[in-house]
Write an enzyme that holds these catalytic residues in place. Structure first.
Site, short mmCIF file in Angstrom:
data_model
loop_
_atom_site.label_atom_id
_atom_site.label_comp_id
_atom_site.label_asym_id
_atom_site.label_seq_id
_atom_site.Cartn_x
_atom_site.Cartn_y
_atom_site.Cartn_z
N GLY A 1 45.33 43.50 43.93
CA GLY A 1 44.08 43.93 43.63
C GLY A 1 44.03 44.02 42.15
O GLY A 1 43.08 44.72 41.38
N ASP B 1 32.57 31.41 49.68
CA ASP B 1 32.67 32.78 49.05
C ASP B 1 32.43 32.74 47.57
O ASP B 1 32.34 33.79 47.03
CB ASP B 1 33.74 33.60 49.65
CG ASP B 1 35.17 33.10 49.41
OD1 ASP B 1 35.38 31.91 49.74
OD2 ASP B 1 35.93 33.45 48.41
#
Length: 501
Positions: A133, A259
């Site tokens: 992350g 994406d």
């Protein structure tokens, strides 16, 4: 939102966040808080991006703003979330993806209209898969600089507001430090956002998302007989124009997965990008891309392929294969029209003649044979004199001619180019001024990014700010930084960028 006068002290609480995307049903995202970083610090900010949302750029250096744009404090009104989407990666269906390290704070209304603010590197989300992350300082600096550089070149792009850093260690190929870059765009909806719902046969969610995009960003399409077909056509046109812009400045995205394709036709997700130096139409800027899917030459076709993937996702709403095909058929004509327009401007041709295509193709042929530096070639082309009566053109053309290994090939092409320029009305001086307004002197070469990254790793962020100031005015002369516009050093040829970040 209130806009304070320059230099006035403002606080994050004066930022009035809206909830455009967050107003969609909960299936489209996961609400969550960013994960704080220890002892965050300011690295750099873009005053031009700050102006778009009415923030005084000086305020971004303040501790409370650093906390907000690191994810350590969430301002009132913000509704942090991570969006879900799917996509094709390197041409292969990858299934569910989503914001694995990006968290959307919300949107601000500023002088340039509505902008979403997203913290890239703000911690794990349900879509992080095996990731941590986090973004690292290296990749954050590259994205920050290139976002603003592309905007200054006039190419549609997401923007970058500010970079913050922390000494928290992050493992990549080596141990690096964490960073957060705040990205801005009217929307971060992607082609993969639609593929996600189509792959699950969730037509209701597909329609909700399409209606949100049309009503928010393409309201003129609502009155069309088939608004979903027109949505596909308009996104296809925008994508074609964007990629024509890439090709015209030698930009390579490096990872054109569905994406990473914006529903607004913006350059999105700066990972292993690069600007062409020694021209090679088959150049691959992404070291991870062993098959060359995203080479400079392939970008045009891949952009079309990605539009087909979007068309397939929207087909249940368009409800006609023929109508979808008709929408997709606008891609190549639009790309060719826009690229032709851009290349005519780059060559200083204000008029259009039948033989121009052969002249332009001839230039790229000799560029390929001699691997000429892309940016230098077009910048110096403006200095070529239309008529040199009784003079030695080889001597006069030397700064341009010497870029070529095969100088005879350049000489032959230059004869044809001069003959074409004679039929233009503009003087050499006027043409040079026009060409210098479209052919940048400065682009974000990989070695320049690497130099300021190394400085930043040593705690000196002045190089990032100095390079940004030049890239924000890429067509201007910057005498103090003339070296940044020269041929890159030999060691730059060995630099590699990959999907690691």
């Amino acid at each position: 939102m209130p806009v304070s006068p320059p230099g006035a002290a403002i606080t994050p609480d004066e930022l009035t966040f809206g909830s455009g995307f967050a107003a969609l049903p909960p299936a489209f995202y996961t609400r969550l808080m960013p994960t704080p970083l220890p002892a965050p610090y300011f690295v750099a900010s873009s005053s031009r991006a700050a102006a778009l949302v009415g923030i005084d750029p000086q305020a971004l250096e303040q501790e409370d703003f650093v906390a907000v744009f690191t994810g350590n404090r969430v301002p009132d009104g913000a509704q942090p979330l991570a969006a879900v989407y799917s996509g094709h990666q390197f041409g292969v269906w990858a299934g569910q993806l989503g914001d694995g390290r990006a968290i959307l704070l919300g949107d601000l209304d500023g002088p340039a209209g509505r902008m979403e603010l997203q913290l890239k590197g703000a911690g794990k989300t349900p879509y992080s898969r095996m990731g941590d992350g986090r973004a690292v300082l290296r990749s954050s600096i590259r994205e920050f600089l290139c976002s603003e550089a592309m905007a200054a070149l006039g190419i549609p792009t997401t923007r970058a507001l500010v970079i913050t850093g922390s000494n928290q260690r992050v493992m990549r190929e080596t141990i690096e430090t964490a960073s957060v870059v705040t990205r801005m765009a009217p929307s971060f909806v992607r082609f993969g956002s639609f593929e996600h719902w189509h792959s699950r046969d969730r037509e209701e969610e597909l329609r909700v998302l399409a209606d949100y995009v049309i009503d928010t960003f393409y309201p003129d399409l609502r009155s069309a007989a088939n608004p979903y077909k027109e949505l596909l056509a308009e996104v296809t046109r925008r994508t074609a124009r964007m990629i024509a812009g890439w090709q015209s400045v030698g930009f390579m995205h490096g990872v054109m997965n569905t994406d990473n394709m914006s529903i607004l036709g913006l350059t999105l997700d700066y990972g292993p990008f690069g600007f062409m130096e020694a021209f090679d139409v088959n150049h691959i800027c992404n070291h991870t891309d062993q098959g060359g899917r995203y080479s400079y030459a392939n970008q045009v076709a891949v952009g079309h392929w990605n539009c087909y993937a979007l068309g397939n996702a929207l087909l249940p709403l368009i409800d006609s294969v023929d109508a979808a095909q008709e929408a997709l058929d606008v891609y190549m004509p639009e790309f060719e029209r826009k690229l032709d327009e851009l290349l005519h401007a780059k060559l200083g041709l204000a008029t259009v003649e039948e033989g121009d295509r052969a002249l332009i193709d001839g230039l790229f042929t000799i560029m390929q044979a001699s691997h000429v530096d892309f940016t230098l070639l077009f910048r110096r082309l403006g200095d070529l004199q239309r008529e040199v009566p009784g003079a030695d053109t080889a001597t006069i053309d030397a700064p341009l001619r010497d870029l070529f290994i095969d100088r005879a090939a350049f000489d032959e092409w230059a004869v044809r180019y001069r003959a074409r320029l004679v039929r233009e009305a503009a003087s050499d001086e006027a043409r040079r001024t026009a060409m210098n307004g479209v052919n940048p002197k400065y682009v974000l070469r990989n070695y320049l990014a690497q130099q300021v990254i190394e400085q930043a790793h040593n705690g000196d962020y002045s190089g990032v700010r100095e390079l940004l100031a030049v890239l924000e005015q890429p067509f201007d002369e910057h005498p103090a930084h003339e070296a940044w516009a020269a041929l890159p050093p030999d060691w730059a040829a060995h630099l590699e960028v990959s999907c690691s970040s």
